[in-house]
Scaffold this motif. Structure first.
Motif, PDB file in Angstrom:
ATOM      1  N   HIS A 265      35.432  33.184  40.681  1.00 23.17           N
ATOM      2  CA  HIS A 265      36.757  32.702  41.086  1.00 23.17           C
ATOM      3  C   HIS A 265      37.783  32.943  39.980  1.00 23.17           C
ATOM      4  N   ASN A 268      38.882  36.397  40.360  1.00 28.84           N
ATOM      5  CA  ASN A 268      39.786  36.409  41.501  1.00 28.84           C
ATOM      6  C   ASN A 268      41.185  35.958  41.087  1.00 28.84           C
ATOM      7  N   ASP A 271      43.181  38.529  39.447  1.00 23.53           N
ATOM      8  CA  ASP A 271      43.566  39.618  40.340  1.00 23.53           C
ATOM      9  C   ASP A 271      42.764  40.891  40.101  1.00 23.53           C
ATOM     10  N   VAL A 288      35.680  33.795  47.518  1.00 24.90           N
ATOM     11  CA  VAL A 288      36.936  34.112  46.843  1.00 24.90           C
ATOM     12  C   VAL A 288      38.038  34.298  47.876  1.00 24.90           C
ATOM     13  N   GLN A 289      39.293  34.257  47.419  1.00 25.81           N
ATOM     14  CA  GLN A 289      40.429  34.543  48.287  1.00 25.81           C
ATOM     15  C   GLN A 289      40.436  36.038  48.579  1.00 25.81           C
ATOM     16  N   GLN A 290      40.162  36.399  49.831  1.00 26.25           N
ATOM     17  CA  GLN A 290      39.995  37.802  50.164  1.00 26.25           C
ATOM     18  C   GLN A 290      41.336  38.532  50.265  1.00 26.25           C
ATOM     19  N   ALA A 294      39.594  42.215  47.029  1.00 21.92           N
ATOM     20  CA  ALA A 294      38.655  41.113  46.778  1.00 21.92           C
ATOM     21  C   ALA A 294      37.944  40.796  48.081  1.00 21.92           C
ATOM     22  N   CYS A 316      37.516  48.213  46.919  1.00 22.80           N
ATOM     23  CA  CYS A 316      38.381  47.281  46.179  1.00 22.80           C
ATOM     24  C   CYS A 316      39.049  47.973  45.000  1.00 22.80           C
TER      25      CYS A 316
END
Length: 329
Positions: A265, A268, A271, A288-290, A294, A316
């Protein structure tokens, strides 16, 4: 306006609060924001440049030594220092009794989630003002919605973690370009097979000439890292690092692959192009925030294949490169 944010632990919880801090910085730059957190996670709070000052709570240590006079003296010093800051209010975004009680130490009104929204409904009885935020939503969104209500603004449409590694925290001569593999996690059921890791690291080296770094946090994780690196000259086992050093390592990586762990995280939040590998937890809840760079793969009772993880990593990294080229134009 001067406010104190209470978000004590854990690493992932603090990281998931950073986008709300970014919202606040964008919409209410007049606010002077301080942050109270557990000493082991203070470096996470320091990653956001909008946080003016970090205050340290050492409850994990204090609770083992409650019979000692020195412990109560330390608690008293924290209470005095918080009251000297003369905050306008405190926002407890954790919604637990263990956070609601320290939030009152500042001696000013405390805001937080209402009894339907907090993880522990009893915590709401310690707040002066409460807000409803639907349970079951993503943790990042819940924090952003709470901040928007507590500070009276409309939540921005765009999300940003806003994390920045301090310039003075840099690693000595890492082999560039490099990738980071986060192989360690809190329980064995969340691990990815060692054979998968070795295949993935070999593919990364053969395709891009990458050195692969393996961080670790305890003796067991060190032993696993050494086994993973055995016979692979392009894989390096890291030295012992603190959180800011780990952040610097992640910040310089071309990509990151990891299991369900706090450092994933953190990558993440910085960035980085990354893939989260899930074998015993639901990425809908802990992933994680997709975004284009990501991605999460796997789930409860699943063991993702190396080829699929590798393919997602390449996608990615390509998305990162496309974004960088767009910025240059």
């Amino acid at each position: 306006m001067k406010a104190l944010l209470v978000r004590l632990s854990s690493m992932g919880d603090l990281i998931h609060t950073l986008p709300a801090v970014s919202d606040l910085a964008r919409v209410r730059p007049d606010v002077e924001l301080h942050w109270l957190c557990e000493e082991g996670f203070a470096d996470i709070a320091r990653l956001h440049p909008f946080v003016r000052k970090v205050h340290i709570l050492s409850w994990r240590r204090w609770r083992k030594e409650l019979a000692k006079r020195a412990t109560w003296q330390a608690i008293g010093r924290l209470k005095s220092s918080l009251r000297q800051e003369r905050f306008d209010f405190v926002l407890d975004s954790q919604g637990l009794l263990k956070s609601a009680l320290p939030a009152r130490m500042a001696g000013v009104p405390v805001k937080g989630l209402d009894k339907r929204s907090a993880r522990e409904g009893l915590a709401a009885f310690f707040y002066t003002q409460t807000f409803f935020v639907q349970k079951g939503q993503d943790a990042v969104l819940r924090n952003r919605l709470l901040f928007a209500q507590a500070f009276a603004y409309e939540m921005p449409s765009e999300m940003s973690f806003g994390a920045l590694v301090p310039e003075n925290i840099r690693l000595s001569n890492p082999n560039h370009p490099y990738c980071v593999v986060l192989h360690a996690t809190s329980r064995d059921s969340k691990l990815w097979r060692q054979g998968n890791w070795r295949e993935l690291m070999t593919k990364l080296h053969e395709s891009g000439g990458y050195t692969v770094y393996l961080p670790w946090g305890n003796a067991q994780e060190l032993a696993r890292a050494q086994e993973l690196a055995d016979g692979l000259p392009y894989v390096r086992v890291c030295e012992k690092m603190n959180l800011l050093q780990a952040a610097a390592l992640l910040d310089g990586a071309q990509c990151v692959a990891g299991v369900d762990t706090g450092l994933l995280h953190l990558a993440n939040a910085l960035d980085k192009p990354l893939v989260g590998i899930y074998t015993d937890t639901d990425p809908q809840k802990t992933g994680v925030q997709q975004s284009a760079k990501a991605r999460n793969i796997g789930g409860v009772g699943q063991m993702p294949e190396t080829e699929e993880v590798y393919r997602l990593l390449l996608e990615c990294m390509a998305a990162q490169q496309t974004g960088c080229q767009g910025e240059e134009k």
